[in-house]
Design a protein around this motif. Structure first.
Motif, PDB file in Angstrom:
ATOM      1  N   VAL A  65     -55.495  -3.178  60.312  1.00  0.00           N
ATOM      2  CA  VAL A  65     -56.711  -3.211  60.973  1.00  0.00           C
ATOM      3  C   VAL A  65     -56.853  -3.835  62.394  1.00  0.00           C
ATOM      4  N   LEU A  66     -56.339  -5.129  62.322  1.00  0.00           N
ATOM      5  CA  LEU A  66     -56.107  -5.813  63.618  1.00  0.00           C
ATOM      6  C   LEU A  66     -55.213  -5.141  64.531  1.00  0.00           C
ATOM      7  N   TYR A  67     -54.292  -4.424  64.106  1.00  0.00           N
ATOM      8  CA  TYR A  67     -53.489  -3.828  65.146  1.00  0.00           C
ATOM      9  C   TYR A  67     -54.245  -2.498  65.733  1.00  0.00           C
ATOM     10  N   LYS A  68     -54.936  -1.865  64.896  1.00  0.00           N
ATOM     11  CA  LYS A  68     -55.662  -0.591  65.073  1.00  0.00           C
ATOM     12  C   LYS A  68     -56.627  -0.880  65.980  1.00  0.00           C
ATOM     13  N   GLU A  69     -57.481  -1.762  65.790  1.00  0.00           N
ATOM     14  CA  GLU A  69     -58.718  -1.900  66.513  1.00  0.00           C
ATOM     15  C   GLU A  69     -58.557  -2.828  67.917  1.00  0.00           C
ATOM     16  N   PRO A  70     -58.855  -2.154  68.840  1.00  0.00           N
ATOM     17  CA  PRO A  70     -58.611  -2.875  70.200  1.00  0.00           C
ATOM     18  C   PRO A  70     -59.726  -3.725  70.477  1.00  0.00           C
ATOM     19  N   ARG A  71     -60.871  -3.717  70.092  1.00  0.00           N
ATOM     20  CA  ARG A  71     -61.931  -4.551  70.376  1.00  0.00           C
ATOM     21  C   ARG A  71     -62.379  -5.657  69.231  1.00  0.00           C
ATOM     22  N   LEU A  72     -62.623  -6.662  69.913  1.00  0.00           N
ATOM     23  CA  LEU A  72     -63.094  -7.941  68.939  1.00  0.00           C
ATOM     24  C   LEU A  72     -64.271  -7.493  67.915  1.00  0.00           C
ATOM     25  N   GLY A  73     -65.260  -7.048  68.366  1.00  0.00           N
ATOM     26  CA  GLY A  73     -66.270  -6.699  67.488  1.00  0.00           C
ATOM     27  C   GLY A  73     -65.854  -5.971  66.373  1.00  0.00           C
ATOM     28  N   PRO A  74     -65.317  -4.888  66.190  1.00  0.00           N
ATOM     29  CA  PRO A  74     -64.714  -3.928  65.149  1.00  0.00           C
ATOM     30  C   PRO A  74     -63.765  -4.926  64.402  1.00  0.00           C
ATOM     31  N   ARG A  75     -63.034  -5.608  64.978  1.00  0.00           N
ATOM     32  CA  ARG A  75     -62.035  -6.650  64.208  1.00  0.00           C
ATOM     33  C   ARG A  75     -62.564  -7.607  63.627  1.00  0.00           C
ATOM     34  N   VAL A  76     -63.591  -8.125  64.090  1.00  0.00           N
ATOM     35  CA  VAL A  76     -64.535  -9.351  63.196  1.00  0.00           C
ATOM     36  C   VAL A  76     -65.173  -8.594  62.115  1.00  0.00           C
ATOM     37  N   LEU A  77     -66.055  -7.608  62.580  1.00  0.00           N
ATOM     38  CA  LEU A  77     -66.763  -6.810  61.414  1.00  0.00           C
ATOM     39  C   LEU A  77     -65.731  -6.513  60.102  1.00  0.00           C
ATOM     40  N   PRO A 106     -51.595  15.274  63.025  1.00  0.00           N
ATOM     41  CA  PRO A 106     -51.336  14.865  61.879  1.00  0.00           C
ATOM     42  C   PRO A 106     -51.762  13.500  61.042  1.00  0.00           C
ATOM     43  N   VAL A 107     -51.762  13.740  59.819  1.00  0.00           N
ATOM     44  CA  VAL A 107     -52.187  12.480  58.990  1.00  0.00           C
ATOM     45  C   VAL A 107     -51.690  11.318  59.544  1.00  0.00           C
ATOM     46  N   GLU A 108     -50.330  11.104  59.633  1.00  0.00           N
ATOM     47  CA  GLU A 108     -49.773   9.882  60.098  1.00  0.00           C
ATOM     48  C   GLU A 108     -50.271   9.159  61.451  1.00  0.00           C
ATOM     49  N   SER A 109     -51.119  10.128  62.111  1.00  0.00           N
ATOM     50  CA  SER A 109     -51.798   9.633  63.528  1.00  0.00           C
ATOM     51  C   SER A 109     -52.671   8.455  62.913  1.00  0.00           C
ATOM     52  N   ILE A 110     -53.328   8.406  61.765  1.00  0.00           N
ATOM     53  CA  ILE A 110     -54.105   7.202  61.405  1.00  0.00           C
ATOM     54  C   ILE A 110     -53.325   5.925  61.531  1.00  0.00           C
ATOM     55  N   LEU A 111     -52.276   5.841  61.360  1.00  0.00           N
ATOM     56  CA  LEU A 111     -51.530   4.742  61.340  1.00  0.00           C
ATOM     57  C   LEU A 111     -51.189   4.003  62.884  1.00  0.00           C
ATOM     58  N   ARG A 112     -51.654   4.838  64.037  1.00  0.00           N
ATOM     59  CA  ARG A 112     -51.487   4.338  65.144  1.00  0.00           C
ATOM     60  C   ARG A 112     -53.069   3.473  65.705  1.00  0.00           C
ATOM     61  N   ARG A 113     -52.564   2.825  66.671  1.00  0.00           N
ATOM     62  CA  ARG A 113     -53.453   2.191  67.359  1.00  0.00           C
ATOM     63  C   ARG A 113     -54.441   2.975  67.980  1.00  0.00           C
ATOM     64  N   ALA A 114     -55.769   2.683  67.964  1.00  0.00           N
ATOM     65  CA  ALA A 114     -56.879   3.373  68.514  1.00  0.00           C
ATOM     66  C   ALA A 114     -56.704   3.290  70.030  1.00  0.00           C
ATOM     67  N   PRO A 115     -57.199   4.380  70.898  1.00  0.00           N
ATOM     68  CA  PRO A 115     -57.000   4.172  72.389  1.00  0.00           C
ATOM     69  C   PRO A 115     -58.086   3.318  72.862  1.00  0.00           C
ATOM     70  N   THR A 116     -57.583   2.602  73.860  1.00  0.00           N
ATOM     71  CA  THR A 116     -58.740   1.641  74.511  1.00  0.00           C
ATOM     72  C   THR A 116     -59.718   2.586  75.629  1.00  0.00           C
ATOM     73  N   GLY A 117     -60.775   2.089  75.577  1.00  0.00           N
ATOM     74  CA  GLY A 117     -61.599   2.704  76.856  1.00  0.00           C
ATOM     75  C   GLY A 117     -62.556   3.539  76.128  1.00  0.00           C
TER      76      GLY A 117
END
Length: 117
Positions: A65-77, A106-117
């Motif tokens: 989750v920490l890898y995937k979520e680029p913003r601090l708020g969702p990371r803490v939540l 593809p399903v495996e794209s859920i493993l990647r980091r969310a785009p920033t911005g």
């Protein structure tokens, strides 16, 4: 077609985990409070080992989750939700990722980091 089956299977799996764990947690909480059960639970070495195992698993999941979520708020939540609700939160996180997928992704794209911005 195979991709759709995998997507459906994963939604059913994590939806089942979410519903089962939520109902089990509610049912157990109505039966006995965690604070009442704690002394007997803490006295059982296997219960304590299982608790450590679960929380190390939550921490491992949170690294993703920490890898995937680029913003601090969702990371803490998500940290608070995962550590507080365990597999209720982990299954919810995966379900959200699955439902956010575009049909052509593809399903495996859920493993990647969310785009920033």
């Amino acid at each position: 077609e195979g991709e759709c089956r995998v997507r459906l299977l994963l939604k059913l799996l994590f939806g089942g985990v979410f519903v089962w764990m939520a109902l089990l947690t509610i049912s157990t909480s109505l039966s006995v409070s965690l604070w009442q059960a704690w002394p007997g639970y803490a006295a059982n070495p296997w219960a304590v080992a299982t608790l450590y195992d679960a929380y190390f698993g939550f921490a491992t999941f949170y690294v993703w989750v920490l890898y995937k979520e680029p913003r601090l708020g969702p990371r803490v939540l998500w940290f608070l939700l995962i550590m507080g609700l365990g597999n209720i939160a982990t299954s919810l996180y995966v379900l959200i990722q699955l439902f956010r997928l575009k049909p052509e992704e593809p399903v495996e794209s859920i493993l990647r980091r969310a785009p920033t911005g």
